[in-house]
Motif scaffolding. Structure first.
Motif, PDB file in Angstrom:
ATOM      1  N   PHE A 107      14.585  34.799 -22.520  1.00 11.58           N
ATOM      2  CA  PHE A 107      13.486  35.713 -22.191  1.00 11.58           C
ATOM      3  C   PHE A 107      13.148  35.788 -20.701  1.00 11.58           C
ATOM      4  CE2 PHE A 107      12.006  34.251 -26.589  1.00 11.58           C
ATOM      5  CZ  PHE A 107      12.728  35.259 -27.220  1.00 11.58           C
ATOM      6  N   HIS A 108      13.651  34.836 -19.903  1.00 15.23           N
ATOM      7  CA  HIS A 108      13.238  34.793 -18.493  1.00 15.23           C
ATOM      8  C   HIS A 108      14.419  34.727 -17.531  1.00 15.23           C
ATOM      9  CE1 HIS A 108       9.102  34.277 -19.855  1.00 15.23           C
ATOM     10  NE2 HIS A 108       9.508  33.294 -20.638  1.00 15.23           N
ATOM     11  N   SER A 109      15.604  35.079 -17.983  1.00 16.45           N
ATOM     12  CA  SER A 109      16.753  35.094 -17.073  1.00 16.45           C
ATOM     13  C   SER A 109      16.568  36.180 -16.023  1.00 16.45           C
ATOM     14  CB  SER A 109      18.044  35.330 -17.860  1.00 16.45           C
ATOM     15  OG  SER A 109      18.427  34.156 -18.553  1.00 16.45           O
ATOM     16  N   THR A 110      17.027  35.885 -14.804  1.00 14.27           N
ATOM     17  CA  THR A 110      16.854  36.824 -13.689  1.00 14.27           C
ATOM     18  C   THR A 110      18.141  37.542 -13.306  1.00 14.27           C
ATOM     19  OG1 THR A 110      17.174  34.960 -12.167  1.00 14.27           O
ATOM     20  CG2 THR A 110      14.894  35.564 -12.712  1.00 14.27           C
ATOM     21  N   PHE A 111      19.278  37.085 -13.780  1.00 14.34           N
ATOM     22  CA  PHE A 111      20.579  37.729 -13.547  1.00 14.34           C
ATOM     23  C   PHE A 111      20.825  37.990 -12.054  1.00 14.34           C
ATOM     24  CE2 PHE A 111      18.813  39.532 -17.615  1.00 14.34           C
ATOM     25  CZ  PHE A 111      19.462  38.630 -18.445  1.00 14.34           C
ATOM     26  N   PRO A 112      20.809  36.940 -11.223  1.00 19.57           N
ATOM     27  CA  PRO A 112      20.997  37.117  -9.779  1.00 19.57           C
ATOM     28  C   PRO A 112      22.389  37.655  -9.457  1.00 19.57           C
ATOM     29  CG  PRO A 112      21.026  34.781 -10.371  1.00 19.57           C
ATOM     30  CD  PRO A 112      20.606  35.522 -11.587  1.00 19.57           C
ATOM     31  N   ASP A 113      22.444  38.602  -8.518  1.00 18.24           N
ATOM     32  CA  ASP A 113      23.697  39.297  -8.210  1.00 18.24           C
ATOM     33  C   ASP A 113      24.806  38.343  -7.801  1.00 18.24           C
ATOM     34  OD1 ASP A 113      22.557  41.732  -8.787  1.00 18.24           O
ATOM     35  OD2 ASP A 113      21.983  42.154  -6.719  1.00 18.24           O
ATOM     36  N   ARG A 114      24.502  37.375  -6.945  1.00 22.26           N
ATOM     37  CA  ARG A 114      25.549  36.466  -6.467  1.00 22.26           C
ATOM     38  C   ARG A 114      26.161  35.675  -7.618  1.00 22.26           C
ATOM     39  NH1 ARG A 114      24.227  32.530  -1.504  1.00 22.26           N
ATOM     40  NH2 ARG A 114      24.051  34.597  -0.526  1.00 22.26           N
ATOM     41  N   GLU A 115      25.323  35.199  -8.508  1.00 20.84           N
ATOM     42  CA  GLU A 115      25.833  34.435  -9.655  1.00 20.84           C
ATOM     43  C   GLU A 115      26.627  35.336 -10.599  1.00 20.84           C
ATOM     44  OE1 GLU A 115      25.791  31.303 -10.200  1.00 20.84           O
ATOM     45  OE2 GLU A 115      24.342  30.547  -8.751  1.00 20.84           O
ATOM     46  N   LEU A 116      26.175  36.567 -10.792  1.00 18.05           N
ATOM     47  CA  LEU A 116      26.880  37.485 -11.682  1.00 18.05           C
ATOM     48  C   LEU A 116      28.262  37.812 -11.139  1.00 18.05           C
ATOM     49  CD1 LEU A 116      24.151  40.043 -12.847  1.00 18.05           C
ATOM     50  CD2 LEU A 116      24.907  37.939 -13.962  1.00 18.05           C
ATOM     51  N   GLU A 117      28.376  38.023  -9.833  1.00 16.69           N
ATOM     52  CA  GLU A 117      29.676  38.334  -9.239  1.00 16.69           C
ATOM     53  C   GLU A 117      30.644  37.175  -9.416  1.00 16.69           C
ATOM     54  OE1 GLU A 117      30.664  41.324  -8.097  1.00 16.69           O
ATOM     55  OE2 GLU A 117      28.713  41.920  -8.896  1.00 16.69           O
ATOM     56  N   ARG A 118      30.143  35.959  -9.275  1.00 20.79           N
ATOM     57  CA  ARG A 118      30.988  34.789  -9.481  1.00 20.79           C
ATOM     58  C   ARG A 118      31.416  34.676 -10.942  1.00 20.79           C
ATOM     59  NH1 ARG A 118      27.569  31.094  -7.791  1.00 20.79           N
ATOM     60  NH2 ARG A 118      28.213  31.256  -5.619  1.00 20.79           N
ATOM     61  N   GLU A 119      30.488  34.980 -11.852  1.00 15.59           N
ATOM     62  CA  GLU A 119      30.808  34.857 -13.283  1.00 15.59           C
ATOM     63  C   GLU A 119      31.797  35.919 -13.734  1.00 15.59           C
ATOM     64  OE1 GLU A 119      30.595  32.587 -16.697  1.00 15.59           O
ATOM     65  OE2 GLU A 119      29.792  32.221 -14.686  1.00 15.59           O
ATOM     66  N   LYS A 120      31.807  37.077 -13.082  1.00 17.02           N
ATOM     67  CA  LYS A 120      32.795  38.104 -13.413  1.00 17.02           C
ATOM     68  C   LYS A 120      34.209  37.570 -13.250  1.00 17.02           C
ATOM     69  CE  LYS A 120      29.919  42.106 -12.214  1.00 17.02           C
ATOM     70  NZ  LYS A 120      29.743  43.237 -11.270  1.00 17.02           N
ATOM     71  N   GLU A 121      34.434  36.748 -12.231  1.00 19.99           N
ATOM     72  CA  GLU A 121      35.764  36.174 -12.017  1.00 19.99           C
ATOM     73  C   GLU A 121      36.118  35.194 -13.126  1.00 19.99           C
ATOM     74  OE1 GLU A 121      37.791  37.305  -9.753  1.00 19.99           O
ATOM     75  OE2 GLU A 121      36.198  38.687  -9.117  1.00 19.99           O
ATOM     76  N   VAL A 122      35.117  34.476 -13.617  1.00 17.27           N
ATOM     77  CA  VAL A 122      35.340  33.549 -14.734  1.00 17.27           C
ATOM     78  C   VAL A 122      35.751  34.315 -15.992  1.00 17.27           C
ATOM     79  CG1 VAL A 122      34.247  31.871 -16.278  1.00 17.27           C
ATOM     80  CG2 VAL A 122      33.745  31.829 -13.809  1.00 17.27           C
ATOM     81  N   ILE A 123      35.045  35.411 -16.272  1.00 12.10           N
ATOM     82  CA  ILE A 123      35.365  36.206 -17.462  1.00 12.10           C
ATOM     83  C   ILE A 123      36.707  36.909 -17.294  1.00 12.10           C
ATOM     84  CG2 ILE A 123      34.602  38.105 -18.943  1.00 12.10           C
ATOM     85  CD1 ILE A 123      31.739  37.389 -18.219  1.00 12.10           C
ATOM     86  N   ALA A 124      37.012  37.358 -16.075  1.00 14.52           N
ATOM     87  CA  ALA A 124      38.326  37.967 -15.827  1.00 14.52           C
ATOM     88  C   ALA A 124      39.437  36.973 -16.138  1.00 14.52           C
ATOM     89  CB  ALA A 124      38.420  38.438 -14.382  1.00 14.52           C
ATOM     90  N   ASP A 125      39.223  35.707 -15.783  1.00 12.68           N
ATOM     91  CA  ASP A 125      40.211  34.677 -16.115  1.00 12.68           C
ATOM     92  C   ASP A 125      40.284  34.455 -17.622  1.00 12.68           C
ATOM     93  OD1 ASP A 125      42.067  32.590 -15.058  1.00 12.68           O
ATOM     94  OD2 ASP A 125      40.663  31.237 -16.057  1.00 12.68           O
ATOM     95  N   GLU A 126      39.137  34.554 -18.294  1.00 12.56           N
ATOM     96  CA  GLU A 126      39.106  34.444 -19.759  1.00 12.56           C
ATOM     97  C   GLU A 126      39.912  35.579 -20.390  1.00 12.56           C
ATOM     98  OE1 GLU A 126      35.792  34.184 -23.412  1.00 12.56           O
ATOM     99  OE2 GLU A 126      35.133  34.453 -21.333  1.00 12.56           O
TER     100      GLU A 126
END
Length: 404
Positions: A107-126
């Motif tokens: 309910f309180h996640s902020t979805f910071p841009d820097r963290e999201l960009e890093r996580e995109k690379e993790v999912i791309a590897d997935e």
């Protein structure tokens, strides 16, 4: 009473089971998955699940990840076609901390841009890892064909090109539309009372404003039977033979689950394992699965084999399907199959975490939960004629997909 259920003022439902032991499990089950994505949002439900761990109004990402782990506990999540689940395992005394953390990230996640960009690379590897596994990829391709032009058809992970477009605003819009309180269940199991479980849930979940889903899921359209071969230049042939099947609320669900277990369940004495592997040595991997959804389902028989053995494997599978469609099980065969299935269910229910997750999903979908004894009684009541009838309905006109 095996389960205690409750409902918070905002519509979030809860379910608890008290058991002995020092470990507690809890989960927030949200009735929103890849099926609820718009065509320009494919992969967004799964991305949202990852994004929950990237920071909240109260915690940085590392604090989210360390909160329970520093206590010896675990926090995780997964996404399916129809739901997203955030779950935790802790010592009994840390149950409230686990519930608070789940509420914070849901309910309180902020979805910071820097963290999201890093996580995109993790999912791309997935996604790349998934593409390297034809045994996994063929299932998604088969469902895409089986549910063509339907929200159920597309891959949960999505595509890398689409993933790179998503940002915090896209996630917030998706969760606002789909993560409504009427589609949430907080499930728990541990050595504390139902009153205590409800009190913790009320403390951390009741302040969320009540919201109601504003859309209905579209039923998948009819599909045409298909036989398709895709050249992948794999070392083995990978094949799925399958069909649409009954949904999670239909009476045929239980007999079909038993039939699928007889045909290609996890035991070494399943029909297909005996015929393909033990008697003929044609395949190391052979299995049958039934996955029910809200309004439909899928039965899939998968095997991998040497290219030269594939046709023989298909012939043997079709022979077993024909027998199940036309020759009712004998009283002895049916009795043995029921005993095996009930024992498997009983053993799986010994996992408190699995039991807790299953109870939460059942309450979400049915607003009710059968006790294990009720499930066992329903299995014992099944007849050979019921199984033959279901086999004739589902195992006729099967579609086929081959990777080779």
């Amino acid at each position: 009473m095996e389960f205690f259920t409750y409902r918070l003022p905002n519509g979030i439902r809860g379910i608890h089971r008290q058991v002995k032991g020092s470990v507690a499990h809890c989960a927030l089950v949200i009735g929103a998955g890849s099926r609820d994505e718009h065509p320009d949002q494919y992969g967004l439900a799964h991305f949202t699940e990852h994004a929950f761990f990237k920071g909240t109004e109260h915690r940085r990402a590392w604090q989210v990840n360390c909160r329970l782990e520093n206590l010896g506990g675990e926090l995780n999540a997964f996404t399916t076609k129809e739901d997203t689940t955030i779950h935790a395992t802790t010592l009994r005394g840390d149950f409230a901390k686990a519930a608070e953390l789940i509420a914070d990230i849901a309910f309180h996640s902020t979805f910071p841009d820097r963290e999201l960009e890093r996580e995109k690379e993790v999912i791309a590897d997935e996604i790349n890892t998934y593409k390297d596994s034809p045994a996994d990829m063929i299932y998604d391709t088969f469902e895409d064909l089986l549910f063509a032009d339907s929200e159920l058809g597309h891959n949960i992970l999505g595509r890398k090109a689409s993933l790179m477009r998503y940002d915090g605003d896209a996630i917030r819009a998706f969760t606002a539309r789909t993560h409504t309180t009427d589609q949430m269940v907080f499930s728990s199991i541990g050595n504390f009372s139902a009153k205590a479980a409800e009190g913790v849930a009320a403390r951390y979940f009741a302040d969320r404003p009540a919201t109601v889903r504003g859309f209905e899921r579209a039923a998948p359209s009819t599909y045409a039977l298909f036989e398709k071969t895709v050249v992948k230049h794999t070392h083995q042939t990978h094949c799925i033979i399958g069909n649409r099947a009954c949904g999670i609320g239909e009476e045929q669900r239980l007999p079909l689950a038993l039939l699928t277990n007889i045909l290609g369940g996890p035991s070494a004495n399943s029909l297909l394992n005996v015929v393909l592997r033990e008697k003929n040595g044609l395949s190391y991997n052979i299995e049958a699965n039934y996955t029910p959804y809200g309004d439909t389902g899928i039965v899939a028989i998968y095997f991998s084999s040497d290219h030269s053995n594939a046709d023989q494997c298909i012939g043997l599978i079709e022979s077993q399907l024909q027998k199940l469609r036309t020759a009712p099980l004998t009283a002895r065969q049916l009795s043995m199959a029921k005993k095996q299935f009930i024992a498997q269910l009983a053993i799986s229910s010994e996992s408190n975490e699995s039991y807790m997750l299953g109870a939460g999903k059942s309450l979400l979908i049915h607003d009710d939960v059968d006790t294990m004894e009720q499930v066992y009684a329903k299995v014992r009541d099944l007849t050979a004629a019921q199984l033959t009838e279901v086999a004739e309905t589902v195992f006729s006109n099967m579609s086929r997909l081959i990777y080779k």
